[in-house]
Design an enzyme around this catalytic site. Structure first.
Site, mmCIF file in Angstrom:
data_model
loop_
_atom_site.group_PDB
_atom_site.id
_atom_site.type_symbol
_atom_site.label_atom_id
_atom_site.label_comp_id
_atom_site.label_asym_id
_atom_site.label_seq_id
_atom_site.Cartn_x
_atom_site.Cartn_y
_atom_site.Cartn_z
ATOM 1 N N ARG A 231 1.015 -1.266 -0.139
ATOM 2 C CA ARG A 231 0.057 0.093 0.045
ATOM 3 C C ARG A 231 1.032 1.285 0.203
ATOM 4 N NH1 ARG A 231 -4.927 -0.691 4.237
ATOM 5 N NH2 ARG A 231 -4.998 1.530 3.813
ATOM 6 N N ASP B 237 -3.813 -1.041 -3.462
ATOM 7 C CA ASP B 237 -4.641 -1.211 -2.101
ATOM 8 C C ASP B 237 -5.623 -2.271 -2.377
ATOM 9 O OD1 ASP B 237 -6.375 -0.756 -0.299
ATOM 10 O OD2 ASP B 237 -7.112 1.232 -0.881
ATOM 11 N N LYS C 69 -1.290 -18.567 6.143
ATOM 12 C CA LYS C 69 -1.826 -18.484 7.490
ATOM 13 C C LYS C 69 -2.003 -17.277 7.973
ATOM 14 C CE LYS C 69 -0.623 -20.122 11.639
ATOM 15 N NZ LYS C 69 0.475 -19.536 12.402
ATOM 16 N N HIS D 176 4.328 -23.379 7.158
ATOM 17 C CA HIS D 176 5.849 -23.410 6.618
ATOM 18 C C HIS D 176 6.503 -24.539 7.424
ATOM 19 C CE1 HIS D 176 6.096 -21.585 10.769
ATOM 20 N NE2 HIS D 176 7.373 -21.884 10.777
ATOM 21 N N GLU E 240 8.506 -23.148 22.704
ATOM 22 C CA GLU E 240 9.125 -21.885 22.137
ATOM 23 C C GLU E 240 9.273 -21.154 23.393
ATOM 24 O OE1 GLU E 240 7.168 -20.187 18.305
ATOM 25 O OE2 GLU E 240 5.655 -20.585 19.548
ATOM 26 N N HIS F 126 0.661 -26.597 12.162
ATOM 27 C CA HIS F 126 1.745 -27.366 12.208
ATOM 28 C C HIS F 126 1.957 -28.519 12.935
ATOM 29 C CE1 HIS F 126 2.869 -23.338 10.943
ATOM 30 N NE2 HIS F 126 2.991 -23.031 12.040
ATOM 31 N N LYS G 138 4.041 -21.054 24.387
ATOM 32 C CA LYS G 138 5.204 -19.931 24.255
ATOM 33 C C LYS G 138 5.639 -19.704 25.751
ATOM 34 C CE LYS G 138 3.285 -17.542 20.290
ATOM 35 N NZ LYS G 138 4.442 -18.061 19.505
HETATM 36 C C1 BG6 Z 1 3.850 -19.477 13.263
HETATM 37 C C2 BG6 Z 1 3.069 -19.320 14.583
HETATM 38 O O1 BG6 Z 1 2.949 -20.269 12.474
HETATM 39 O O2 BG6 Z 1 4.820 -20.287 13.845
HETATM 40 C C3 BG6 Z 1 4.087 -18.532 15.708
HETATM 41 O O3 BG6 Z 1 2.006 -18.344 14.372
HETATM 42 C C4 BG6 Z 1 5.188 -19.437 15.994
HETATM 43 O O4 BG6 Z 1 3.241 -18.133 16.840
HETATM 44 C C5 BG6 Z 1 5.858 -19.772 14.619
HETATM 45 O O5 BG6 Z 1 6.021 -18.713 16.822
HETATM 46 C C6 BG6 Z 1 6.797 -20.943 14.903
HETATM 47 O O6 BG6 Z 1 7.814 -21.386 13.956
HETATM 48 P P1 BG6 Z 1 9.082 -21.757 13.890
HETATM 49 O O7 BG6 Z 1 9.474 -21.960 12.456
HETATM 50 O O8 BG6 Z 1 9.843 -20.708 14.627
HETATM 51 O O9 BG6 Z 1 8.815 -22.990 14.708
#
Ligand code: BG6
Length: 493
Positions: free
Chosen positions: A56, A99, A155, A185, A223, A247, A345
Site C-alpha cells: 500500500r 490497495d 495462514k 511453513h 518456544e 503445524h 510459548k
Molecule cells: C507460526 C506461529 O505459524 O509459527 C507462531 O504463528 C510461531 O506463533 C511460529 O512462533 C513458530 O515457527 P518456527 O518455525 O519458529 O518453529
C-alpha cells in the site's frame, strides 16, 4: 517434490512472474526476500523470472530496490555474497502500489506483466485473509487468474471450519485446487521432510511403525518467545489455532500416515488426509480428560525475567498460550496408541521434537530393568535423530549382566555440515514457482484439521474451561504432567 537444478532444466510450469502482495510486511522482510535472494545466488531462479512487489505504501521501483537491499544486508547472514549478485537480484524487482481493498486498483497490476498467458504468474498473498475476496476479484479483472496462474496463501486461513471454507470458496471462484498453494511453513523444514525419508527410505522402521511395537508418540513444539508484538492476532487465535491446527497436525499426519505408493502431491496428501479424518473426536464429552490449557504468568527463561502474557498484551485475556492434548487415531495401525501433543510459548527451551516410544521387550531374561527403545526425532533448533538401545555395561558381571541405555545419535546438522542450512521458505518458494504442490496443504486436509479443532474449542467453551497459569520458563501447568502421568507416561523434556 521437484528437484531444483541450476541451469535451464526447469518445470514447463515455472512462473516467469512472481507477484508478492504484502512485500513490505514482516514475513517478506524476514523470510521471502532473503529466501528469493538465496535461491537466486545459487542459480535456481530462471533468468526471465521477474519479482513484482506490491504494497500500500507508495514507492518507486528504485525505492523498493533500496528497501530490499537494506533488508538483504541486515537480515541475511544466511546468504553472504558479492555486490554483483545482489545487484543482479535487485534488477528482478519492481514495485506497484496496490490497495487490496479496491479491486479496480488491483486490476492495474495486470498491465505490468507482458504476455500474462505465457508468464504463468505466481501470486503470493502475504496479507490478511479479510482482503482475499476483493483481491481475488481484482486479480480476475486484471487477467491474472487465467491459464496457469497460481496463488499461494499464508495462514491464518480462517479461524474455524466455516470461515476457512468461505476463504477457500472465494479463492476457488478464480483458481482451481491444482493452482492453490496453501502454506504451512513447517512442511518446508528439512527435518519435517526427513520424516518421510526416515520412514520410507529405510527398511528398519516401517515394520515396527504401528500399535504392535509402539507404545505412544509425543510431539512437542516448545518456544521460549512470548507473544511479542503479535498480540492482537495471537490473542484471537490462541495456541490451539496458531500451532496445533496447522503445524502440529501436519507433523502428526506425516508420522502416522500409510506409505503412499508414489512420492507425489496427490498420493502424499491422500494419505495425510486419511489420518486427519481418523483422529478420534475430542468434544464436550471428553475434552476435560484429553486437553489441558495454560497461559504464561511472570517468570524467567534461563536467567532472564519476563512478564506474564497479560502484561505483554496489556489487557486481561483468557487465551491459551499452552496446550497439551491426548489424541488418538482410530485406525488399524494406531489402535490404542496415544499421540500426546504439546506446544506453548515461554517454555524453558526452544525445541521441537517427535518421540516414538517403543513397547518393552516381550519377555526379559535380565535381572536389571530394561528401558524400552525410543526414537527421538529433533526438528529444531538442531536437527538430529537419536535411537536409544540397551547395551551391556563392560565388566565381568559377577553380580549378573548389567545393562544400560545408550544412544545411537545421528546429528543431521553435523552429517550435512557442508550444506547451507536453508530457511523453510526457500523450499516453499521454489516449489511454488515451479508449480509443485507436494509440500502445500490441500483443501480437504485443512478442513479435516478444522473439524477436529472446532470440536475441541466447542468443548472448552461449553465447559467454560480457563487456562491455568504457569510461570514463564516452565513446561506449562502441572495438569499437563498429570495428563500423561496418569497413564504411566512422562513427557520427554
Ligand atoms: C507460526 C506461529 O505459524 O509459527 C507462531 O504463528 C510461531 O506463533 C511460529 O512462533 C513458530 O515457527 P518456527 O518455525 O519458529 O518453529
Amino acid at each position: 517434490m521437484s528437484t531444483p537444478q541450476s541451469g535451464g532444466m526447469r518445470s514447463v510450469n515455472a512462473a516467469h512472474a512472481l507477484i508478492l502482495f504484502g512485500a513490505t510486511g514482516d514475513l517478506s522482510k524476514r523470510m521471502l526476500l532473503p529466501s528469493l535472494y538465496g535461491l537466486d545466488i545459487e542459480g535456481l531462479l530462471s533468468s526471465p523470472l521477474k519479482i513484482i512487489a506490491s504494497g500500500r505504501q507508495p514507492m518507486t521501483d528504485d525505492q523498493f530496490r533500496n528497501y530490499a537491499k537494506d533488508v538483504l544486508l541486515t537480515h541475511n547472514d544466511n546468504n553472504p555474497s558479492s555486490h554483483e549478485a545482489l545487484d543482479n537480484f535487485l534488477k528482478r524487482l519492481s514495485y506497484v502500489v496496490v490497495d487490496l481493498n479496491d479491486s479496480k486498483n488491483i486490476a492495474s497490476l495486470g498491465k505490468t506483466i507482458k504476455n500474462i498467458d505465457q508468464a504463468n504468474p505466481a501470486i503470493f498473498m502475504s496479507t490478511a485473509p479479510n482482503l482475499f475476496e476483493t483481491a481475488i476479484e481484482g486479480l480476475r479483472l486484471s487477467g491474472l487468474t487465467n491459464g496457469k496462474a497460481r496463488i499461494a496463501l499464508e495462514k491464518p486461513l480462517g479461524h474455524d471450519r466455516q470461515s476457512s471454507q468461505a476463504i477457500n470458496d472465494a479463492v476457488q471462484t478464480a483458481f482451481s485446487e491444482d493452482r492453490i498453494f496453501r502454506i504451512d511453513h513447517y512442511l518446508g523444514k528439512e527435518t519435517v521432510q526427513n520424516l518421510l525419508a526416515l520412514r520410507f527410505g529405510n527398511a528398519l522402521f516401517e515394520p515396527l511403525w504401528n500399535a504392535n511395537a509402539i507404545d505412544h508418540v509425543q510431539i512437542t513444539v516448545a518456544e521460549t518467545v512470548g507473544v511479542e508484538n503479535r498480540g492482537s492476532f495471537y490473542d484471537q487465535a490462541g495456541a490451539l489455532r496458531d500451532m496445533v491446527q496447522n503445524h502440529m497436525l501436519q507433523l502428526l499426519a506425516l508420522v502416522a500416515m500409510e506409505p503412499p505408493a508414489h512420492f507425489n502431491a496427490t498420493e502424499i496428501r491422500d494419505e495425510k488426509v486419511k489420518v486427519l479424518r481418523s483422529l478420534r473426536h475430542i468434544d464436550r464429552k471428553n475434552v476435560l480428560q484429553n486437553t489441558v490449557i495454560g497461559q504464561y504468568g511472570p517468570g524467567a527463561v534461563g536467567m532472564t525475567p519476563y512478564p506474564g502474557y497479560r502484561d505483554d498484551l496489556g489487557a486481561s485475556s483468557n487465551s491459551e498460550t499452552f496446550v497439551a492434548i491426548k489424541a488418538n487415531i482410530d485406525n488399524w495401525r494406531w489402535k490404542g496408541v496415544p499421540f500426546y501433543l504439546r506446544t506453548g510459548k515461554r517454555l524453558p527451551i526452544r525445541q521441537s521434537e517427535i518421540l516414538i516410544q517403543f513397547k518393552p521387550v516381550q519377555h526379559s531374561i535380565f535381572d536389571t530393568p530394561l528401558q524400552a527403545n525410543k526414537l527421538l526425532i529433533r526438528l529444531q533448533p538442531e536437527e538430529s535423530i537419536r535411537l536409544t538401545v540397551m547395551a551391556k555395561e563392560p565388566g565381568l558381571d559377577r553380580n549378573g549382566l548389567q545393562l544400560r541405555e545408550v544412544a545411537l545419535d545421528l546429528s543431521l546438522t553435523a552429517a550435512f555440515s557442508t550444506q547451507r542450512r536453508r530457511i523453510s521458505y526457500e523450499r516453499l518458494l521454489i516449489d511454488f514457482i515451479e508449480g509443485d504442490q507436494t509440500l502445500f496443504v490441500r483443501r480437504d486436509e485443512i478442513e479435516a484439521q478444522w473439524d477436529w479443532i472446532d470440536r475441541i474449542r466447542d468443548g472448552w467453551l461449553h465447559h467454560k474451561m480457563q487456562p491455568k497459569t504457569y510461570p514463564a520458563g516452565t513446561w506449562g501447568p502441572s495438569a499437563a504432567v498429570a495428563l500423561t502421568e496418569r497413564e504411566g507416561v512422562s513427557w520427554h523434556d
